[in-house]
Design a protein around this motif. Structure first.
Motif, PDB file in Angstrom:
ATOM      1  N   GLY A 155     -37.679  19.782  32.212  1.00  0.00           N
ATOM      2  CA  GLY A 155     -37.661  19.937  33.726  1.00  0.00           C
ATOM      3  C   GLY A 155     -36.612  20.650  34.173  1.00  0.00           C
ATOM      4  N   GLY A 156     -35.502  20.422  33.374  1.00  0.00           N
ATOM      5  CA  GLY A 156     -34.168  21.002  33.888  1.00  0.00           C
ATOM      6  C   GLY A 156     -34.013  22.538  33.858  1.00  0.00           C
ATOM      7  N   VAL A 157     -34.632  23.048  32.789  1.00  0.00           N
ATOM      8  CA  VAL A 157     -34.766  24.637  32.758  1.00  0.00           C
ATOM      9  C   VAL A 157     -35.261  25.160  33.958  1.00  0.00           C
ATOM     10  CG1 VAL A 157     -35.541  26.376  31.347  1.00  0.00           C
ATOM     11  CG2 VAL A 157     -34.687  24.381  30.290  1.00  0.00           C
ATOM     12  N   ASP A 158     -36.268  24.654  34.359  1.00  0.00           N
ATOM     13  CA  ASP A 158     -37.089  25.306  35.413  1.00  0.00           C
ATOM     14  C   ASP A 158     -36.197  25.227  36.844  1.00  0.00           C
ATOM     15  OD1 ASP A 158     -39.424  26.003  34.053  1.00  0.00           O
ATOM     16  OD2 ASP A 158     -40.273  24.213  34.428  1.00  0.00           O
ATOM     17  N   PHE A 161     -30.763  24.008  35.531  1.00  0.00           N
ATOM     18  CA  PHE A 161     -29.815  23.194  35.037  1.00  0.00           C
ATOM     19  C   PHE A 161     -29.686  23.626  33.438  1.00  0.00           C
ATOM     20  CE2 PHE A 161     -30.944  20.920  38.965  1.00  0.00           C
ATOM     21  CZ  PHE A 161     -29.507  20.809  39.507  1.00  0.00           C
ATOM     22  N   ILE A 162     -29.586  24.828  33.158  1.00  0.00           N
ATOM     23  CA  ILE A 162     -29.660  25.167  31.504  1.00  0.00           C
ATOM     24  C   ILE A 162     -28.539  24.418  30.832  1.00  0.00           C
ATOM     25  CG2 ILE A 162     -29.616  27.074  30.110  1.00  0.00           C
ATOM     26  CD1 ILE A 162     -31.552  27.055  32.521  1.00  0.00           C
ATOM     27  N   GLN A 163     -27.432  24.320  31.007  1.00  0.00           N
ATOM     28  CA  GLN A 163     -26.664  23.733  29.952  1.00  0.00           C
ATOM     29  C   GLN A 163     -26.906  22.315  29.896  1.00  0.00           C
ATOM     30  OE1 GLN A 163     -25.387  25.764  32.555  1.00  0.00           O
ATOM     31  NE2 GLN A 163     -25.123  27.655  31.005  1.00  0.00           N
ATOM     32  N   ILE A 164     -27.017  21.571  31.093  1.00  0.00           N
ATOM     33  CA  ILE A 164     -27.410  20.064  30.860  1.00  0.00           C
ATOM     34  C   ILE A 164     -28.576  19.817  30.028  1.00  0.00           C
ATOM     35  CG2 ILE A 164     -27.924  18.178  32.064  1.00  0.00           C
ATOM     36  CD1 ILE A 164     -26.205  19.109  34.485  1.00  0.00           C
ATOM     37  N   SER A 165     -29.574  20.813  30.216  1.00  0.00           N
ATOM     38  CA  SER A 165     -30.683  20.685  29.403  1.00  0.00           C
ATOM     39  C   SER A 165     -30.494  20.872  28.188  1.00  0.00           C
ATOM     40  CB  SER A 165     -31.941  21.686  30.104  1.00  0.00           C
ATOM     41  OG  SER A 165     -32.144  21.481  31.414  1.00  0.00           O
ATOM     42  N   TRP A 215     -38.914  24.154  24.476  1.00  0.00           N
ATOM     43  CA  TRP A 215     -38.662  25.368  23.622  1.00  0.00           C
ATOM     44  C   TRP A 215     -39.006  26.523  24.305  1.00  0.00           C
ATOM     45  CZ3 TRP A 215     -34.572  26.238  20.687  1.00  0.00           C
ATOM     46  CH2 TRP A 215     -34.368  27.531  19.921  1.00  0.00           C
ATOM     47  N   ILE A 216     -40.234  26.436  24.746  1.00  0.00           N
ATOM     48  CA  ILE A 216     -40.996  27.731  25.415  1.00  0.00           C
ATOM     49  C   ILE A 216     -40.211  28.114  26.650  1.00  0.00           C
ATOM     50  CG2 ILE A 216     -42.987  28.205  26.681  1.00  0.00           C
ATOM     51  CD1 ILE A 216     -43.518  28.824  24.029  1.00  0.00           C
ATOM     52  N   LYS A 217     -39.585  27.010  27.218  1.00  0.00           N
ATOM     53  CA  LYS A 217     -39.071  27.374  28.664  1.00  0.00           C
ATOM     54  C   LYS A 217     -37.660  27.995  28.333  1.00  0.00           C
ATOM     55  CE  LYS A 217     -41.206  23.721  31.248  1.00  0.00           C
ATOM     56  NZ  LYS A 217     -42.037  24.312  32.241  1.00  0.00           N
ATOM     57  N   GLY A 220     -38.024  31.648  27.548  1.00  0.00           N
ATOM     58  CA  GLY A 220     -38.425  32.530  28.446  1.00  0.00           C
ATOM     59  C   GLY A 220     -39.920  32.766  28.093  1.00  0.00           C
ATOM     60  N   GLY A 221     -40.913  31.711  27.847  1.00  0.00           N
ATOM     61  CA  GLY A 221     -42.327  31.734  27.541  1.00  0.00           C
ATOM     62  C   GLY A 221     -42.591  32.640  26.336  1.00  0.00           C
ATOM     63  N   ASN A 222     -41.757  32.846  25.484  1.00  0.00           N
ATOM     64  CA  ASN A 222     -42.244  33.586  24.265  1.00  0.00           C
ATOM     65  C   ASN A 222     -42.548  32.497  23.168  1.00  0.00           C
ATOM     66  OD1 ASN A 222     -42.058  36.022  25.537  1.00  0.00           O
ATOM     67  ND2 ASN A 222     -39.721  35.874  25.288  1.00  0.00           N
ATOM     68  N   VAL A 223     -43.358  32.626  22.348  1.00  0.00           N
ATOM     69  CA  VAL A 223     -43.483  31.746  21.197  1.00  0.00           C
ATOM     70  C   VAL A 223     -42.931  32.490  19.942  1.00  0.00           C
ATOM     71  CG1 VAL A 223     -45.501  30.913  19.407  1.00  0.00           C
ATOM     72  CG2 VAL A 223     -45.921  31.171  22.152  1.00  0.00           C
ATOM     73  N   ASP A 224     -42.067  31.949  19.266  1.00  0.00           N
ATOM     74  CA  ASP A 224     -41.140  32.135  18.271  1.00  0.00           C
ATOM     75  C   ASP A 224     -41.433  31.378  17.108  1.00  0.00           C
ATOM     76  OD1 ASP A 224     -39.907  30.190  18.997  1.00  0.00           O
ATOM     77  OD2 ASP A 224     -38.112  31.205  19.259  1.00  0.00           O
ATOM     78  N   SER A 225     -40.648  31.329  15.996  1.00  0.00           N
ATOM     79  CA  SER A 225     -40.977  30.579  14.782  1.00  0.00           C
ATOM     80  C   SER A 225     -40.631  29.113  15.033  1.00  0.00           C
ATOM     81  CB  SER A 225     -39.985  31.207  13.527  1.00  0.00           C
ATOM     82  OG  SER A 225     -40.043  32.299  13.218  1.00  0.00           O
ATOM     83  N   MET A 226     -39.549  28.779  15.922  1.00  0.00           N
ATOM     84  CA  MET A 226     -39.541  27.534  16.514  1.00  0.00           C
ATOM     85  C   MET A 226     -40.833  26.931  16.937  1.00  0.00           C
ATOM     86  SD  MET A 226     -37.501  24.875  16.508  1.00  0.00           S
ATOM     87  CE  MET A 226     -36.958  23.469  17.684  1.00  0.00           C
TER      88      MET A 226
END
Length: 318
Positions: A155-158, A161-165, A215-217, A220-226
């Motif tokens: 929720g914080g990424v959206d 609040f990136i660092q706290i997230s 992790w998707i948030k 940036g919405g990209n699906v990587d290995s993680m």
């Protein structure tokens, strides 16, 4: 039983576990929002909000009127794990309200992370404090505080609040991995879970599914290995949970059945996001089918809970 005991009996036994109802309804609403079901999601958001306010009000009344009962729940080696469901409910409502008001969502998130920090740290301090715990006290419900941290991050990424997230995300994932070892040790090498706790096996699905969503948030919405790994882990734990379906079918209803709702909702949401990111029609189809099944599950659990209340099967002494 005197008249005063009759008046407060159900209130005294009103369990913190009921906040998992809010988690289930929030999960359904989030899945409907992702599926683009605007009208239905608005209805379920209204229901979710009203239910949260009702359950919260009743539990506050319990704190005031039946303080010793709340203390007993907090001191219970299993029930204590469900207290962060309160903060998780607030954090989920923040995610749901983001579509309508960033200001309301931000306020809810800030309140939610404050409550999550307090409750999660208090539960952890209780686990590693002077009080002795036994292996039989461990169950998948111990993942609930961990899931709350990861939901806070999602929720914080959206909201910016990136660092706290990142802090909440890191803490959530690390403790999930640590607790996963303890839970599997208990499940494999010790007595089976008590019947009423068997539905909590579904909670195994929640941490990787919610980690995928967060992790998707971050990515940036990209699906990587993680992201692939977390979605795959969600399916693996779902398959593991389904191997115990025969036990679930035989069990009488209890409030712990609500433990099925949010993990399934998180997986359904992850499936639709996964399908959208990869342009996979199969995953999108499975996601929409999952939304329908999730809707039926929530309706069924709701009706059964109301029936159980009037039959005095819940909100009664253990």
């Amino acid at each position: 039983m005197n008249n005063e005991e009759k008046k407060t009996g159900w209130l005294e036994n009103f369990p913190v576990l009921l906040f998992t109802v809010i988690m289930g309804y929030s999960g359904l609403t989030l899945a409907l929002q992702i599926a683009g079901e605007v009208y239905l999601s608005k209805i379920t958001l209204l229901i979710t909000t009203c239910l949260f306010l009702l359950i919260l009000l009743i539990y506050i009344m319990k704190i005031i009127v039946c303080r010793n009962s709340v203390i007993h729940e907090w001191q219970h080696p299993i029930k204590i794990s469900f207290f962060p469901a309160i903060s998780i409910s607030i954090l989920l409502l923040s995610m749901l309200f983001k579509t309508f008001s960033i200001e309301i969502a931000t306020i809810l998130w800030l309140v939610g992370i404050a409550a999550q920090t307090l409750l999660a740290l208090s539960v952890l301090a209780n686990w590693i404090g002077n009080r002795p715990y036994e292996t039989i006290h461990i169950s998948p419900a111990w993942f609930i505080p961990t899931v709350g941290n990861i939901i806070a991050a999602a929720g914080g990424v959206d909201l910016g609040f990136i660092q706290i997230s990142w802090i909440f995300f890191s803490a959530g994932v690390i403790f999930w991995i640590l607790l996963l070892t303890l839970v599997f040790n208990r499940l494999i090498f010790h007595d089976p879970l008590p019947e009423r706790m068997v539905p909590t096996l579904a909670i195994l699905v929640a941490p990787p599914a919610v980690t995928f969503l967060a992790w998707i948030k971050f990515n940036g919405g990209n699906v990587d290995s993680m992201a692939h790994a977390m979605y795959g882990a969600s399916l693996a734990f779902l398959a593991l949970t389904l191997t115990q379906a025969r036990l679930l079918i035989k069990l009488a209803f209890s409030l712990s059945w609500w433990a099925l709702s949010f993990p399934f909702a998180a997986l359904v949401s992850a499936t639709m996001i996964y399908g959208t990111a990869l342009n996979s029609q199969l995953h999108l189809l499975l996601g929409r089918a999952g939304v329908f099944l999730l809707f039926l599950l929530i309706v069924g659990l709701s009706l059964r809970t109301v029936l159980a209340f009037f039959r005095k099967e819940i909100c009664m002494p253990d």
